[in-house]
Design a protein around this motif. Structure first.
Motif, short mmCIF file in Angstrom:
data_model
loop_
_atom_site.label_atom_id
_atom_site.label_comp_id
_atom_site.label_asym_id
_atom_site.label_seq_id
_atom_site.Cartn_x
_atom_site.Cartn_y
_atom_site.Cartn_z
N THR A 48 3.67 3.98 -11.80
CA THR A 48 4.85 5.52 -11.83
C THR A 48 3.35 5.92 -12.62
N VAL A 49 2.17 5.69 -12.76
CA VAL A 49 1.30 7.53 -13.73
C VAL A 49 0.88 8.09 -12.31
N ILE A 54 -2.23 13.75 -5.73
CA ILE A 54 -3.03 13.14 -4.60
C ILE A 54 -4.37 12.36 -5.50
N LEU A 55 -4.73 12.60 -5.63
CA LEU A 55 -6.03 11.67 -6.09
C LEU A 55 -5.67 10.37 -6.62
N GLY A 56 -4.35 9.55 -6.87
CA GLY A 56 -3.97 8.44 -7.46
C GLY A 56 -4.31 7.95 -8.08
N PRO A 57 -4.71 6.20 -8.65
CA PRO A 57 -5.79 6.05 -9.14
C PRO A 57 -7.46 6.68 -9.28
N ILE A 58 -7.53 7.33 -8.62
CA ILE A 58 -8.60 7.84 -9.39
C ILE A 58 -8.51 7.98 -10.72
#
Lengths: 288, 422
Positions: A48-49, A54-58
């Motif tokens: 959920t974070v 756009i960058l997601g887990p980055i």
């Protein structure tokens, strides 16, 4: 109801709901039964974070990089605090990564009861699952961030030859474990104390900030005079941070004595935390 | 006869503190701790009043449940009925282990799952699929169990197309259907259901009730709390009637419901209070009486659908020249508002006043009705409000034809509806 009187007096009940319960009981068996829920909570925390980014887990990586850059400028360039010859980026990135894990886990677990009152008010599951899930999801995030640290670390070690790591690295998992348990214990103590009296809530973020400066995160312990160092060592986090830096960067103090102190300290607050958590979880919903 | 007892409650009591938690609790906590240290009993357990919400509290503590004992056998479907504040919800909370009793013990055999709400733990950012797993896990299912039921749940909820869309984009109906879908596919030995059926449209409610009786017929134990006597009657083999934190009656559903209706209704057709003693209200206005008067002098406690009756109130106004009006809500037993009506706002002088509402014959359907009353100041602010002030039953009298099912509808007007040959 008369016919039910004579039936079944074998006392093999699965659940006993009473006002009192074994205070030292962590009920790990029940936690194990709800392990799927635990993994669902961990998964939820992670995904959920970065939903709708756009960058997601980055983003997990950008955060420590930004903080490190800020610290390099403020503490390294402006305040000129020594890093004992360790490249500042590596010094700050390593300790910030570890510190963030501790402080975020502590902050999140310390809100267990107040933030989840609506769920807790509607359904039962072992309450300890929620703080545990924060510890584990934080750990996953930490592992992602550590990989970033290891990239920098490998660069400075293999290319620049600027650091001298040693075999004490094998203790690293243990250090993380102690840190995780310590943040969990502090967290469940705070959340238990704040269900009825919210006053403490106002102090937590302030206290965590203060604690960071009382721990060798942005400075090595060697910058303090020997008389003052004893006070720093009394902080159970100190030995962990110093050991981490010694193992990976070759700078710091690896003290079995103070590590032992931290372990004992952690066990004591864990026991205390479990007791108070068990007492509070029974009825906190009436007062939250 | 050889049925196992799966739930056994022994002398359970639950005390709540009235008013705000915070100020003043520290001193009570300290006193409590001091007497426990000296090995004495908790001083605040000895105080506490019965939970009658209409009276002003005389103590800071109230007993939501007091010495409740009961046993429930495996495979039983039991409906818990009672007025608001009778302790039903508290009992459910204790059974679902959301909170624990002040004293006493409940013993449970088997896996228990409770539905005090649908969609507990739903996260708006997660997709339907993820939420099914999340919600199922919270309700106590393992991943494997959820996977095996997954298609059924999606089918039940009818959201296949949106299963990978975050639920924050769902319509509220889809959301509820998905949530109930998960709940309906739980397979615990004991299922506790609060009035979650109050959500959704009629068709969906029917589907849920159907699903529940399905579950019940598979030999699982169901505990069901509802204001809807119809639902309780059709779903439950036995019922438990609670009043003021105690179990008043327990047995076959029809008997218990009759007992409940006759007692609660007779008690609430006429209510009188004395000013300066127990009259509900505040420093602006106090209610003195509320009663239902029928025109039928012979049989004046029974209202049938063709009886005209009136609802009369008396109240005391403390403030001179206040612009006041009364507003009345008439609700069915299942909580549906039939109508709301208000008196004309008037500047009232200090003193006694009365108000009366006339209900014509052939207007209300056969059902149990409750009346909520509000006193409104300056046609804008509510200065006094009382729910379930009166409760009465309208009974079915004459009916033409051979059909004796429950007549549908909230009202039953005698409208002209004719047919003729063209």
């Amino acid at each position: 109801m008369t016919d039910t009187e004579k039936i079944n007096h074998t006392d093999t009940w699965d659940i006993n709901i009473t006002g009192t319960r074994g205070k030292f009981d962590l009920n790990l068996q029940e936690v194990w039964r709800y392990r799927d829920l635990l993994s669902m909570f961990v998964k939820k925390d992670i995904i959920t974070v970065y939903k709708q980014t756009i960058l997601g887990p980055i983003w997990f990586l950008i955060q420590p990089i930004m903080t490190t850059l800020i610290y390099v400028v403020i503490f390294g360039q402006v305040a000129k605090i020594s890093t004992d010859g360790v490249p500042p980026i590596l010094f700050y990135l390593g300790s910030i990564t570890i510190w963030n894990y501790f402080s975020e886990t502590l902050t999140l677990t310390s809100k267990t009861f107040t933030e989840n009152a609506t769920i807790f008010g509607k359904v039962y599951f072992p309450r300890i699952i929620l703080p545990l899930s924060k510890v584990l999801s934080g750990m996953l995030k930490l592992l992602i961030q550590l990989s970033l640290f290891l990239v920098f670390w490998a660069y400075y070690y293999f290319v620049k030859h600027g650091i001298t790591p040693n075999w004490h690295i094998v203790y690293f998992p243990l250090l993380l474990f102690v840190l995780a348990i310590m943040s969990l214990s502090f967290g469940i103590i705070i959340t238990s104390l704040t269900t009825k009296y919210r006053d403490l809530n106002f102090l937590i973020s302030f206290a965590i900030q203060l604690l960071m400066y009382a721990t060798p995160v942005i400075y090595p312990i060697s910058i303090a005079s020997p008389q003052k160092q004893i006070w720093l060592w009394l902080n159970p986090l100190t030995s962990i941070f110093e050991a981490f830096k010694f193992a990976f960067l070759g700078q710091g103090v690896f003290s079995y004595f103070w590590l032992g102190y931290s372990v004992v300290f952690t066990i004591v607050i864990l026991v205390f935390g479990v007791v108070i958590f068990n007492v509070v979880e029974k009825r906190f919903i009436d007062t939250v | 006869m050889s049925k196992d007892i799966v739930i056994k409650a022994e002398n359970i009591s639950k005390q709540y503190r009235l008013g705000q938690v915070g100020t003043g609790t520290l001193s009570h906590d300290l006193k409590r701790w001091w007497s426990l240290m000296r090995g004495k009993e908790d001083p605040y357990l000895q105080v506490g009043v019965d939970n009658d919400r209409t009276k002003k509290a005389t103590s800071e503590y109230a007993w939501a449940l007091k010495d409740v004992n009961f046993e429930i056998a495996s495979g039983d479907t039991i409906g818990i009925i009672g007025k608001n504040g009778a302790g039903k919800s508290t009992l459910l909370k204790l059974l679902s282990r959301v909170t624990s009793p002040t004293s006493g013990e409940i013993k449970i055999k088997g896996r228990i799952a409770s539905l005090l709400e649908v969609g507990t733990g739903f996260h708006p950012e997660l997709t339907g699929r993820e939420n099914i797993y999340m919600n199922g896990a919270i309700l106590g299912m393992t991943k494997k169990e959820i996977s095996s039921k997954f298609d059924e749940i999606v089918d039940f909820a009818g959201v296949e197309m949106y299963i990978d869309t975050p639920v924050k984009r769902y319509s509220s109906g889809m959301y509820v259907r998905l949530a109930f879908g998960v709940a309906a596919h739980l397979e615990p030995e004991i299922l506790i259901v609060d009035e979650v059926l109050a959500v959704g449209d009629a068709e969906f409610q029917k589907k849920c009730l159907g699903k529940m009786s399905d579950v019940a017929s598979h030999g699982r134990t169901i505990i069901f709390v509802s204001h809807n006597m119809q639902a309780v009657q059709s779903l439950c083999k036995s019922a438990m009637y609670m009043k003021a934190g105690k179990v008043t009656d327990m047995g076959p559903t029809a008997t218990v419901i009759n007992n409940y209706l006759s007692r609660e209704i007779r008690n609430s057709m006429e209510r009188k209070w004395q000013l300066d003693v127990d009259a509900p209200g505040n420093d602006k206005v106090r209610l003195l009486s509320a009663e239902i008067l029928t025109s039928d002098a012979i049989n004046n406690s029974v209202i049938s659908i063709n009886t005209a009756f009136s609802i009369k109130f008396e109240f005391y106004n403390y403030l001179e020249g206040q612009l006041l009006n009364l507003s009345l809500f008439l609700n069915t037993a299942s909580g549906v508002c039939v109508f709301a009506v208000g008196t004309q706002a008037k500047n009232l002088s200090k003193g006694h006043h009365s108000a009366e509402l006339q209900i014509p014959p052939n207007f209300l359907n056969d059902d149990i009705y409750t009346i909520n009353l509000m006193v409104v100041k300056d046609t804008a602010s509510v200065i006094f409000k009382m729910d379930d002030l009166l409760i009465f039953e309208v009974i079915d009298s004459v009916r033409n034809g051979a059909w004796f099912g429950k007549w549908p509808g909230a009202v039953r007007p005698d409208l002209k509806f004719t047919s003729e040959k063209m």
